[in-house]
Design an enzyme around this catalytic site. Structure first.
Site, PDB file in Angstrom:
ATOM      1  N   ALA A 102      47.298  16.197 106.678  1.00 37.92           N
ATOM      2  CA  ALA A 102      47.818  14.888 106.281  1.00 37.92           C
ATOM      3  C   ALA A 102      47.858  14.750 104.764  1.00 37.92           C
ATOM      4  CB  ALA A 102      46.948  13.787 106.882  1.00 37.92           C
ATOM      5  N   ARG A 148      59.900  12.062  99.466  1.00 38.67           N
ATOM      6  CA  ARG A 148      61.227  11.668  99.951  1.00 38.67           C
ATOM      7  C   ARG A 148      61.212  10.330 100.687  1.00 38.67           C
ATOM      8  NH1 ARG A 148      63.521  16.753 103.087  1.00 38.67           N
ATOM      9  NH2 ARG A 148      61.353  17.485 103.071  1.00 38.67           N
ATOM     10  N   THR A 152      50.607  26.144 103.975  1.00 37.82           N
ATOM     11  CA  THR A 152      49.938  25.595 105.161  1.00 37.82           C
ATOM     12  C   THR A 152      48.624  26.302 105.480  1.00 37.82           C
ATOM     13  OG1 THR A 152      51.477  26.983 106.421  1.00 37.82           O
ATOM     14  CG2 THR A 152      51.972  24.627 106.285  1.00 37.82           C
ATOM     15  N   TYR A 157      55.135 -26.416 116.677  1.00 39.87           N
ATOM     16  CA  TYR A 157      54.180 -25.465 116.114  1.00 39.87           C
ATOM     17  C   TYR A 157      52.785 -25.815 116.619  1.00 39.87           C
ATOM     18  CZ  TYR A 157      50.918 -23.218 112.970  1.00 39.87           C
ATOM     19  OH  TYR A 157      49.870 -22.490 112.467  1.00 39.87           O
ATOM     20  N   ARG A 192      52.023 -45.170 114.155  1.00 33.39           N
ATOM     21  CA  ARG A 192      53.287 -45.130 113.422  1.00 33.39           C
ATOM     22  C   ARG A 192      53.564 -46.522 112.861  1.00 33.39           C
ATOM     23  NH1 ARG A 192      55.880 -44.201 119.128  1.00 33.39           N
ATOM     24  NH2 ARG A 192      56.247 -46.335 119.844  1.00 33.39           N
TER      25      ARG A 192
END
Length: 452
Positions: A13, A19, A85, A354, A428
């Site tokens: 790893a 790239r 490798t 929500y 309200r």
């Protein structure tokens, strides 16, 4: 396995992944919601490989943290120079020296290899091979190393393309890179590998000839080309994602999930489905999602970190965020977002709402436009809504607040105090009416506009 054999998997790893054009290490880029390194380590675990060593580049604490999170007992080694490798494998020399029966060499940027394929490599060693190399028949072999076999099919050598003759380049049996070695002999063979090649590197592939020189057989284990796809850039990352999604969809459908348009559904590697689940088109499922039997996920819904019980209905256009837990027969409708909230059996949150940091009781009904106001800019607070409660449309519940069982909240209310069970809460402004005001307003404004 014919007899118990211990094994060491060395996962390479250390690649920089230049790239990828990214600040994130290549092996931590994700496929199907899981890092490529995580995919490889999951396959290693599936193949029952008991010991894992991760070879990474210098300064890559992020890779170490991810590796140890996924495989707490893993050992990590640093490859300070990139000389090929074989050199990378030898960075884990200390682990190899323990003399395991099987030594597996895997690549963290080859995320689609299965545990079954790793087991097949181990099986070749158990049957007496000194080396087993994973190969595939390439539609276009350009750029790949070639697996060269004798007339009896035994592996003779692995030739990198730059070092291959024209005859060898015509071979379509290609090297996938993954390999299994006799763990008792591996350190000796690896130490004999030189770098007299076009790149001046120490090729792991040369171990085939080392094994044969020691009188050991080398074999090829075949895999499908899609399984051994290596990821070096974002184009190949997208190709790996497409393969992974195809696998996940097929597995889900084989297990009893219906997908109306499978190609539009995106799953995660850890998604868990019950039976008779229905997924409509354009559903996206992120990490950590469990969906119970007979649940329907309607079109254009997004789920992540959510647990959904049986016989529930989600969407369309719903979003379940981490910590959302819906019980049996719960309903979340269109343009509803649920976060870190429990929605009990039979409760309904039908539209334009929500619900965050909340507990919704059984059979409660949450009207359109309801908001649980859970954040004051510094801390999160919880809202509790009792069973059979009814929250009128366009209400705001300012947490911390509790609405008791069976209570009603009138539409348009801003609730800042607890509501007792079976009560009606209305919070309200009082409605006022002035007769004829609108007609007079229109007349005045029309005259003003005409004069301009």
């Amino acid at each position: 396995m014919p007899s118990p054999r211990n094994a060491l998997a060395i996962v390479l790893a250390a690649g920089e992944g230049t790239r990828m054009k990214s600040d994130t290490p290549k092996v931590l880029h994700q496929v199907a919601g899981r890092s490529m390194l995580a995919h490889v380590l999951a396959a290693v675990a599936e193949a029952e490989v008991g010991t894992v060593a991760i070879v990474m580049g210098p300064g890559r604490d992020d890779v170490r943290v991810e590796a140890l999170r996924l495989t707490p007992g893993a050992r990590t080694f640093v490859q300070s120079e990139r000389l090929g490798t074989a050199h990378a494998v030898l960075a884990a020399r200390e682990a190899i020296a323990a003399g395991y029966d099987d030594l597996l060499v895997l690549f963290a940027d080859t995320p689609l290899v299965s545990g079954g394929t790793i087991r097949a490599l181990r099986e070749a060693l158990a049957q007496g091979a000194g080396v087993a190399a994973l190969g595939f028949i390439a539609a276009d072999p350009f750029g790949y190393g070639r697996l060269l076999q004798d007339a009896s099919g035994r592996l003779v050598a692995i030739r990198e393309e730059k070092d291959a003759s024209e005859t060898e380049r015509a071979v379509k049996l290609c090297n996938a890179g993954l390999m299994a070695l006799d763990g008792k002999s591996a350190l000796d063979w690896l130490g004999r590998i030189g770098n007299a090649n076009a790149k001046g590197e120490y090729y792991l592939t040369d171990v085939v000839e080392m094994a044969r020189a020691a009188g050991r057989e080398a074999r090829v284990v075949l895999a499908d080309e899609s399984e051994v796809l290596g990821v070096n850039d974002r184009i190949q990352l997208a190709q790996a994602e497409a393969v992974a999604q195809s696998r996940l969809r097929r597995a889900a459908m084989a297990a009893g999930v219906t997908m109306i348009a499978p190609e539009t559904v995106f799953l995660c590697a850890d998604t868990v489905f019950g039976r008779d689940v229905l997924l409509e088109p354009n559903v996206v499922i992120g990490p950590g999602v469990t969906i119970g039997d007979k649940t329907v996920i309607h079109a254009f819904s997004h789920l992540e970190g959510a647990k959904v019980g049986a016989d529930a209905a989600i969407g369309p256009f719903a979003r379940l965020r981490p910590g959302a837990a819906l019980a049996e027969a719960a309903k979340v409708g269109n343009f509803v977002e649920i976060k870190n909230a429990n929605v009990a059996k039979g409760a309904k949150v039908n539209h334009l709402t929500y619900i965050g940091d909340a507990d919704i009781g059984a059979n409660a009904n949450i009207g359109a436009g309801t908001i649980t106001c859970n954040y004051d800019g510094f801390f999160k607070y919880r809202t509790v809504i009792g069973e059979n409660a009814f929250i009128g449309s366009n209400s705001a519940l300012v947490a911390p607040v509790t609405v008791g069982a069976g209570a009603y909240v009138g539409s348009g209310s801003v609730v800042t105090k607890d509501v007792t069970a079976d009560a009606l809460a209305v919070a309200r402004g009082r409605q006022m009416e002035k007769a004829g005001w609108a007609a007079n307003f229109r007349s005045v404004q029309t005259d003003k506009k005409a004069k301009k």
